[in-house]
Write a protein that holds these residues in place. Structure first.
Motif, PDB file in Angstrom:
ATOM      1  N   ARG B  23      58.507 170.966  39.304  1.00 52.65           N
ATOM      2  CA  ARG B  23      59.446 171.960  39.833  1.00 52.65           C
ATOM      3  C   ARG B  23      60.580 172.195  38.841  1.00 52.65           C
ATOM      4  O   ARG B  23      60.971 173.322  38.566  1.00 52.65           O
ATOM      5  CB  ARG B  23      60.010 171.480  41.177  1.00 52.65           C
ATOM      6  N   HIS B  27      62.266 175.678  35.236  1.00 52.51           N
ATOM      7  CA  HIS B  27      63.534 176.225  34.740  1.00 52.51           C
ATOM      8  C   HIS B  27      63.545 176.367  33.224  1.00 52.51           C
ATOM      9  O   HIS B  27      64.350 177.110  32.685  1.00 52.51           O
ATOM     10  CB  HIS B  27      64.700 175.346  35.181  1.00 52.51           C
ATOM     11  N   PHE B  32      65.374 179.300  29.239  1.00 48.71           N
ATOM     12  CA  PHE B  32      65.597 179.367  27.795  1.00 48.71           C
ATOM     13  C   PHE B  32      64.936 180.574  27.112  1.00 48.71           C
ATOM     14  O   PHE B  32      65.544 181.227  26.279  1.00 48.71           O
ATOM     15  CB  PHE B  32      65.083 178.088  27.130  1.00 48.71           C
ATOM     16  N   LYS B  35      66.526 184.117  27.810  1.00 44.68           N
ATOM     17  CA  LYS B  35      67.893 184.253  27.269  1.00 44.68           C
ATOM     18  C   LYS B  35      67.865 184.380  25.748  1.00 44.68           C
ATOM     19  O   LYS B  35      68.590 185.198  25.173  1.00 44.68           O
ATOM     20  CB  LYS B  35      68.735 183.032  27.666  1.00 44.68           C
ATOM     21  N   LEU B 136      77.484 166.594  30.798  1.00 45.72           N
ATOM     22  CA  LEU B 136      77.032 166.494  32.189  1.00 45.72           C
ATOM     23  C   LEU B 136      75.602 165.976  32.274  1.00 45.72           C
ATOM     24  O   LEU B 136      75.308 165.052  33.042  1.00 45.72           O
ATOM     25  CB  LEU B 136      77.160 167.858  32.889  1.00 45.72           C
ATOM     26  N   GLY B 137      74.713 166.546  31.480  1.00 47.43           N
ATOM     27  CA  GLY B 137      73.314 166.121  31.513  1.00 47.43           C
ATOM     28  C   GLY B 137      73.155 164.673  31.094  1.00 47.43           C
ATOM     29  O   GLY B 137      72.418 163.903  31.716  1.00 47.43           O
ATOM     30  N   ALA B 153      69.192 169.794  26.545  1.00 45.94           N
ATOM     31  CA  ALA B 153      69.353 169.796  28.006  1.00 45.94           C
ATOM     32  C   ALA B 153      68.738 168.503  28.525  1.00 45.94           C
ATOM     33  O   ALA B 153      67.646 168.501  29.072  1.00 45.94           O
ATOM     34  CB  ALA B 153      68.666 171.013  28.616  1.00 45.94           C
ATOM     35  N   PRO B 154      69.479 167.389  28.356  1.00 46.91           N
ATOM     36  CA  PRO B 154      68.866 166.072  28.580  1.00 46.91           C
ATOM     37  C   PRO B 154      68.382 165.826  29.997  1.00 46.91           C
ATOM     38  O   PRO B 154      67.518 164.987  30.204  1.00 46.91           O
ATOM     39  CB  PRO B 154      69.992 165.093  28.207  1.00 46.91           C
ATOM     40  N   VAL B 156      67.025 168.166  32.030  1.00 46.00           N
ATOM     41  CA  VAL B 156      66.274 169.353  32.450  1.00 46.00           C
ATOM     42  C   VAL B 156      65.085 168.979  33.338  1.00 46.00           C
ATOM     43  O   VAL B 156      64.533 169.815  34.044  1.00 46.00           O
ATOM     44  CB  VAL B 156      65.826 170.175  31.205  1.00 46.00           C
ATOM     45  N   LEU B 158      65.253 167.162  35.938  1.00 46.64           N
ATOM     46  CA  LEU B 158      65.701 166.822  37.285  1.00 46.64           C
ATOM     47  C   LEU B 158      66.025 168.059  38.109  1.00 46.64           C
ATOM     48  O   LEU B 158      66.441 169.088  37.584  1.00 46.64           O
ATOM     49  CB  LEU B 158      66.952 165.940  37.208  1.00 46.64           C
ATOM     50  N   THR B 159      65.877 167.919  39.427  1.00 48.61           N
ATOM     51  CA  THR B 159      66.296 168.988  40.321  1.00 48.61           C
ATOM     52  C   THR B 159      67.696 168.658  40.852  1.00 48.61           C
ATOM     53  O   THR B 159      68.161 167.522  40.759  1.00 48.61           O
ATOM     54  CB  THR B 159      65.331 169.119  41.522  1.00 48.61           C
ATOM     55  N   LYS B 160      68.325 169.674  41.426  1.00 48.18           N
ATOM     56  CA  LYS B 160      69.663 169.537  41.977  1.00 48.18           C
ATOM     57  C   LYS B 160      69.715 168.423  43.037  1.00 48.18           C
ATOM     58  O   LYS B 160      70.655 167.637  43.088  1.00 48.18           O
ATOM     59  CB  LYS B 160      70.059 170.884  42.595  1.00 48.18           C
ATOM     60  N   ASP B 161      68.686 168.361  43.857  1.00 46.27           N
ATOM     61  CA  ASP B 161      68.651 167.351  44.925  1.00 46.27           C
ATOM     62  C   ASP B 161      68.666 165.936  44.357  1.00 46.27           C
ATOM     63  O   ASP B 161      69.297 165.036  44.916  1.00 46.27           O
ATOM     64  CB  ASP B 161      67.398 167.533  45.796  1.00 46.27           C
ATOM     65  N   VAL B 163      70.020 165.054  41.504  1.00 49.42           N
ATOM     66  CA  VAL B 163      71.368 164.805  40.982  1.00 49.42           C
ATOM     67  C   VAL B 163      72.303 164.446  42.137  1.00 49.42           C
ATOM     68  O   VAL B 163      73.101 163.502  42.050  1.00 49.42           O
ATOM     69  CB  VAL B 163      71.894 166.032  40.212  1.00 49.42           C
ATOM     70  N   SER B 183      75.515 173.388  43.403  1.00 47.10           N
ATOM     71  CA  SER B 183      75.665 172.848  42.049  1.00 47.10           C
ATOM     72  C   SER B 183      77.128 172.804  41.623  1.00 47.10           C
ATOM     73  O   SER B 183      77.534 171.901  40.891  1.00 47.10           O
ATOM     74  CB  SER B 183      74.876 173.697  41.053  1.00 47.10           C
TER      75      SER B 183
END
Lengths: 226, 471
Positions: B23, B27, B32, B35, B136-137, B153-154, B156, B158-161, B163, B183
């Protein structure tokens, strides 16, 4: 053998050189003594008001706010107004920059000014930039008692004053100015290029403002209108 | 970090079935690639800038000894202390010594891949100094005890949940009933927790994206501003940088920054580019009193001047992994080294040994997307192939693979026999598979048919078909 001699020795063996070759030394000395600008994108190569307009446009595109004023006399009121509109306390911290000290602060008697570096508790810091770069809407600031570096990063809101005349098309022009001001090969302790407010996309690649540095960056541009 | 590259195949299997990871990896493509494409399209000179960037690094590498000396001279003149480290162990000892002399209890860290490479965090912790990651990462993965899964993006993977769960587990001094569903709340919480750490740290350590020989300057590039708070607040600033980070002039750095930001995060310019030269000057109201730079080799000179030379141009933007189909499928942890994706698969065997990392150069389809987006025009597939050749030469490849290649080589050297045997084999396969058009199982091809069907070939070989067409 010291770490230095070991590492340099390995580099030289890998390149099959001794380090004493006159031709190689001359190439390096020349490049360092007379830095040459590389390819500079066309985008920023504008004159006068068009260049300042591009700077403002690029800065706004990266979520900086821009206030344009006709003269430096208008800066205190522009700061007070910005703080009011954003429900921020009428209190700022700034360094000893003469250009800021000489502003008509008497026009804003309710605005409290604190002086010196930030201790991490200031809500709003005010700095004067050395210049700007139109190509990407970038501010260039440098360290010193005039504009302490901590003011660029610790306060929640950073207000930066820049004169339109100091906005260049590209970074290379600003480096030349720094060489003129500080001397060839000499740099201030810190030069900061700032392009928009602090941000992070480390959680699910979602862009969020205000990671560790300022959550908001407000640029006040003096002059430069057609 | 512990190198787990030898278990790559197992790691990759696990990654493919990890639903959280799969999942999160969505992202990467969405975040990436799009953009980057957008900012590149908006700059007509982008490809010419890539050429210029490549030429700058090529010139520098050819004169690397002289530029390192020039850098050292200028940095020393500005009051900086330059240290040289041949190995990761040397660098760790130098850094610990500086920390001890400073009486350091905690050290804040800006994001630095070299610091991951030399495993400095564990080493400092073992010696009673608490390292605090501030990106942050990096902060998130430090809480989890994980290595980075992407060089820029160390977290990357992980999901928000995930974190949120980590913050609740670790930040127990905060109200348990707080809302962390957005977030923005997670970011605000990390900002608050880390602000205190920034102000309390005795030493700040950052990497360097570039070292400038002309002025003795180190350059860091961040969007968060964490690297700046790391280096401006503590009494001592340590920069750890590998030898290939040096470039000649401020103009050269400007060219490289133009391609770095666009290739890395799809920004025209990163928010904070910070140029640091020496310690606090007389009259400065802030800034570090000591400024140290540790210049590290750790295997890079072994890539200089040979077939891996081009890799030393790398500016660590991460574009290669962002565009890699293998990375998209398995993420970074499966690689089992600090450097991941195509650039990691080239670097890791050089830095950690081919015996450790022989699997990684094989983790490529050779599709060439990495090379097509590399701002430094590094021929990554070619370099991966060099490692595969070395792996074969040194007998590290599995026996079946060596046997298979041997058989193929024999036929390839005997064209008549090759044509005859392929004609027979293809003819037979085409006839056998005519009805269904595919095979569900096939002798000697179990590695393929276990996961997918093998399409039945047309009953004539490619060479025969070309010959028919030419007639």
């Amino acid at each position: 053998m010291s770490g230095r001699e070991t590492v340099l020795g390995k580099v030289r063996r890998a390149l099959a050189v001794s380090g004493a070759e006159a031709e190689r030394k001359a190439a390096v000395d020349e490049r360092l003594a007379n830095p040459v600008a590389g390819l500079i994108p066309e985008r920023g190569q504008l004159e006068g008001a068009a260049r300042v307009d591009l700077f403002c446009k690029m800065a706004e595109a990266v979520q900086a706010g821009v206030t344009r004023v006709a003269s430096s006399d208008d800066v205190p009121e522009a700061i007070a107004k910005f703080l009011r509109q954003n429900n921020l306390p009428a209190e700022i911290r700034l360094g000893a920059d003469d250009r800021l000290a000489g502003l008509p602060w008497e026009k804003t008697p309710n605005l409290t000014r604190k002086s010196g570096p930030s201790d991490g508790r200031d809500l709003t810091g005010v700095s004067h930039a050395l210049g700007g770069v139109a190509e990407t809407g970038t501010l260039v600031l440098h360290s010193g008692s005039d504009n302490p570096t901590t003011l660029n990063f610790l306060p929640d809101t950073h207000i930066v004053v820049v004169a339109a005349d100091d906005i260049a098309g590209d970074y290379e022009t600003v480096w030349q100015r720094i060489r003129t001001i500080f001397g060839k090969g000499v740099m201030p302790r810190t030069v900061n290029w700032v392009t928009g407010p602090s941000r992070s996309a480390d959680i699910e690649q979602t862009l969020l403002l205000g990671a560790h540095g300022p959550r908001a960056l407000q640029i006040i541009v003096i002059g430069g209108t057609a | 970090m512990r190198i787990t590259a030898p278990a790559f195949k197992e790691n990759a299997q696990n990654a493919l079935t990890d639903l959280h990871l799969q999942r999160a990896l969505e992202h990467v493509e969405a975040g990436f690639i799009h953009k980057r494409a957008k900012v590149v399209a908006a700059l007509p000179e982008f490809d010419a800038l890539r050429d210029a960037a490549r030429d700058i690094k090529n010139h520098t590498l050819e004169h690397l000894d002289l530029y390192l000396e020039a850098y050292e001279k200028a940095a020393t003149k500005a009051g900086g202390q330059v240290h040289w480290a041949e190995t990761g162990g040397d660098a760790r000892a130098i850094i610990l010594d500086i920390c001890r002399k400073a009486g350091a209890k905690t050290i804040t860290k800006g994001k630095s891949m070299v610091s991951e490479e030399i495993n400095i965090n564990d080493f400092l912790a073992e010696n009673g100094i608490e390292p605090v990651e501030t990106d942050l990462g990096e902060y998130i993965i430090q809480l989890r005890g994980e290595p980075p899964s992407h060089i820029i993006a160390p977290a990357v993977h992980l999901t928000k949940d995930q974190v949120e769960a980590d913050f609740r587990r670790v930040h127990t001094h905060l109200d348990a009933a707080r809302d962390l569903s957005e977030s923005t709340s997670l970011l605000a919480e990390a900002r608050g927790v880390l602000r205190d750490k920034f102000l309390a740290a005795d030493v700040g350590m950052t990497g360097a994206n570039f070292l400038v020989a002309e002025t003795g300057t180190s350059v860091i590039v961040t969007n968060e501003g964490n690297g700046d708070l790391t280096q401006v607040l503590p009494r001592v600033h340590i920069v750890i940088a590998s030898i290939e980070k040096v470039v000649p002039t401020l103009e050269d750095v400007s060219t490289l920054l133009r391609v770095l930001a666009r290739s890395a995060t799809g920004q025209d310019m990163t928010v904070y580019n910070t140029f640091s030269t020496g310690p606090r000057r007389p009259g400065d109201p802030d800034g570090p009193e000591e400024y140290h730079v540790v210049i590290l080799d750790n295997g890079r000179t072994a890539m200089l001047g040979n077939e891996f030379h081009d890799m030393l141009r790398c500016i660590r933007c991460g574009a290669c992994m962002n565009h890699c189909p293998v990375y998209h499928a398995i993420g970074g942890h499966a690689y089992g080294t600090p450097y991941v994706g195509p650039m990691g698969a080239v670097l890791a065997p050089a830095l950690f040994g081919l015996d450790e990392a022989a699997n990684l150069p094989n983790a490529s389809t050779f599709c060439g997307r990495c090379e097509s987006v590399c701002p430094m025009r590094i021929p990554l597939p070619k370099l991966l192939r060099h490692w595969r050749e070395k792996e074969f030469e040194r007998g590290l490849a599995p026996a079946t693979q060596r046997w298979g290649l041997g058989v193929w080589a024999y036929f390839a050297q005997h064209p008549r026999l090759y044509r005859l045997s392929t004609r027979l084999a293809i003819g037979a396969l085409g006839w056998l598979g005519k009805k269904k058009g595919r095979f569900r199982a096939l002798p000697l091809a179990g590695g393929w048919t276990r996961h997918r069907d093998l399409p039945a070939p047309s009953s004539r070989t490619f060479i025969d078909q070309i010959r028919d067409r030419e007639q």
